[in-house]
Design a protein around this motif. Structure first.
Motif, PDB file in Angstrom:
ATOM      1  N   THR A  32       6.387   4.878  -3.273  1.00 33.80           N
ATOM      2  CA  THR A  32       5.812   4.371  -2.019  1.00 33.80           C
ATOM      3  C   THR A  32       6.070   5.110  -0.953  1.00 33.80           C
ATOM      4  O   THR A  32       5.120   5.765  -0.398  1.00 33.80           O
ATOM      5  CB  THR A  32       6.017   3.048  -1.768  1.00 33.80           C
ATOM      6  N   ILE A  36       3.345   7.780   0.984  1.00 32.87           N
ATOM      7  CA  ILE A  36       3.265   7.563   2.750  1.00 32.87           C
ATOM      8  C   ILE A  36       3.356   8.837   3.130  1.00 32.87           C
ATOM      9  O   ILE A  36       2.712   9.273   4.254  1.00 32.87           O
ATOM     10  CB  ILE A  36       4.078   6.499   3.023  1.00 32.87           C
ATOM     11  N   SER A  39       0.618  11.673   2.445  1.00 30.99           N
ATOM     12  CA  SER A  39      -0.616  10.978   3.119  1.00 30.99           C
ATOM     13  C   SER A  39      -0.457  11.261   4.632  1.00 30.99           C
ATOM     14  O   SER A  39      -1.419  11.811   5.074  1.00 30.99           O
ATOM     15  CB  SER A  39      -0.906   9.437   2.854  1.00 30.99           C
ATOM     16  N   TYR A  40       0.706  11.318   5.133  1.00 31.91           N
ATOM     17  CA  TYR A  40       0.631  11.407   6.829  1.00 31.91           C
ATOM     18  C   TYR A  40       0.767  12.885   6.915  1.00 31.91           C
ATOM     19  O   TYR A  40       0.138  13.159   7.886  1.00 31.91           O
ATOM     20  CB  TYR A  40       2.055  10.723   7.192  1.00 31.91           C
ATOM     21  N   GLN A  51      -8.042  11.464  -2.186  1.00 36.37           N
ATOM     22  CA  GLN A  51      -7.730  10.419  -1.538  1.00 36.37           C
ATOM     23  C   GLN A  51      -7.823   9.100  -2.380  1.00 36.37           C
ATOM     24  O   GLN A  51      -6.951   8.682  -2.646  1.00 36.37           O
ATOM     25  CB  GLN A  51      -8.296  10.069  -0.160  1.00 36.37           C
ATOM     26  N   ALA A 109      -0.638  -1.907   1.558  1.00 37.33           N
ATOM     27  CA  ALA A 109      -0.371  -1.353   2.871  1.00 37.33           C
ATOM     28  C   ALA A 109      -0.413   0.211   2.574  1.00 37.33           C
ATOM     29  O   ALA A 109      -1.151   1.094   3.344  1.00 37.33           O
ATOM     30  CB  ALA A 109       0.968  -1.653   3.552  1.00 37.33           C
ATOM     31  N   THR A 110       0.320   0.616   1.591  1.00 41.01           N
ATOM     32  CA  THR A 110       0.284   1.996   1.201  1.00 41.01           C
ATOM     33  C   THR A 110      -1.175   2.636   0.883  1.00 41.01           C
ATOM     34  O   THR A 110      -1.454   3.968   1.309  1.00 41.01           O
ATOM     35  CB  THR A 110       1.236   2.488   0.159  1.00 41.01           C
ATOM     36  N   PHE A 113      -2.871   3.265   4.034  1.00 39.61           N
ATOM     37  CA  PHE A 113      -2.137   4.267   4.897  1.00 39.61           C
ATOM     38  C   PHE A 113      -2.795   5.623   4.239  1.00 39.61           C
ATOM     39  O   PHE A 113      -2.797   6.358   4.908  1.00 39.61           O
ATOM     40  CB  PHE A 113      -0.613   4.162   4.600  1.00 39.61           C
ATOM     41  N   LYS A 116      -6.109   6.096   6.287  1.00 38.37           N
ATOM     42  CA  LYS A 116      -5.853   5.720   7.574  1.00 38.37           C
ATOM     43  C   LYS A 116      -4.801   6.300   8.326  1.00 38.37           C
ATOM     44  O   LYS A 116      -4.961   6.487   9.499  1.00 38.37           O
ATOM     45  CB  LYS A 116      -6.180   4.366   7.910  1.00 38.37           C
ATOM     46  N   GLY A 117      -3.789   6.706   7.429  1.00 32.75           N
ATOM     47  CA  GLY A 117      -2.418   6.974   8.182  1.00 32.75           C
ATOM     48  C   GLY A 117      -2.218   8.344   8.348  1.00 32.75           C
ATOM     49  O   GLY A 117      -0.823   8.746   8.538  1.00 32.75           O
ATOM     50  N   HIS A 118      -2.983   9.094   8.267  1.00 35.11           N
ATOM     51  CA  HIS A 118      -2.601  10.780   8.619  1.00 35.11           C
ATOM     52  C   HIS A 118      -2.332  11.098   9.862  1.00 35.11           C
ATOM     53  O   HIS A 118      -3.075  10.765  10.849  1.00 35.11           O
ATOM     54  CB  HIS A 118      -3.581  11.686   7.629  1.00 35.11           C
ATOM     55  N   LYS A 119      -1.669  12.265   9.989  1.00 37.66           N
ATOM     56  CA  LYS A 119      -1.669  12.847  11.383  1.00 37.66           C
ATOM     57  C   LYS A 119      -2.717  13.812  11.520  1.00 37.66           C
ATOM     58  O   LYS A 119      -3.497  14.383  10.612  1.00 37.66           O
ATOM     59  CB  LYS A 119      -0.130  13.484  11.551  1.00 37.66           C
TER      60      LYS A 119
END
Length: 126
Positions: A32, A36, A39-40, A51, A109-110, A113, A116-119
């Motif tokens: 996990t 994360i 993906s970030y 993705q 949540a993962t 992410f 949606k959770g990338h920098k």
């Protein structure tokens, strides 16, 4: 169907099964966090199809590991080895419920992410 196990054998079986369950949970947590972090750091550079592939593979591994956990518990029940699933103990029941909740909610949540959770690129920040 099976021979009676001695107390020592039951203790060893309990240790093996609970150790396997804990190892599966630890492996899931490791996977996990790897998903994360990847993906970030790289999510903004991945095509949408990649993705989806990552989310699908991660979901498949999460479900597989959880099913293996359930299989270990069912195996132990064949030997009347109580791992807490049918226990009257509120603490053990809480552990089972919380572990399952963490597994399910963490997986959801993962996956969110991953999409949606990338920098953002450094060029977008200036």
């Amino acid at each position: 169907m099976h021979e009676e196990l001695t107390n020592e054998e039951l203790i060893q079986l309990y240790d093996v099964v609970t150790g396997g369950v804990n190892a599966q949970f630890e492996l899931w947590i490791t996977i996990t966090f790897a998903v994360i972090i990847a993906s970030y750091l790289a999510g903004h550079r991945l095509a949408r199809s990649l993705q989806y592939m990552i989310a699908t593979l991660y979901t498949a591994v999460s479900v597989l590991l959880y099913l293996m956990l359930l299989g270990a518990v069912q195996f132990s029940q064949q030997f009347d080895l109580n791992l807490g699933v049918s226990s009257e103990s509120k603490v053990v029941l809480a552990i089972v419920v919380l572990r399952t909740a963490v597994w399910i909610l963490g997986t959801i949540a993962t996956i969110v992410f991953v999409f949606k959770g990338h920098k953002d690129d450094a060029s977008n920040n200036t």
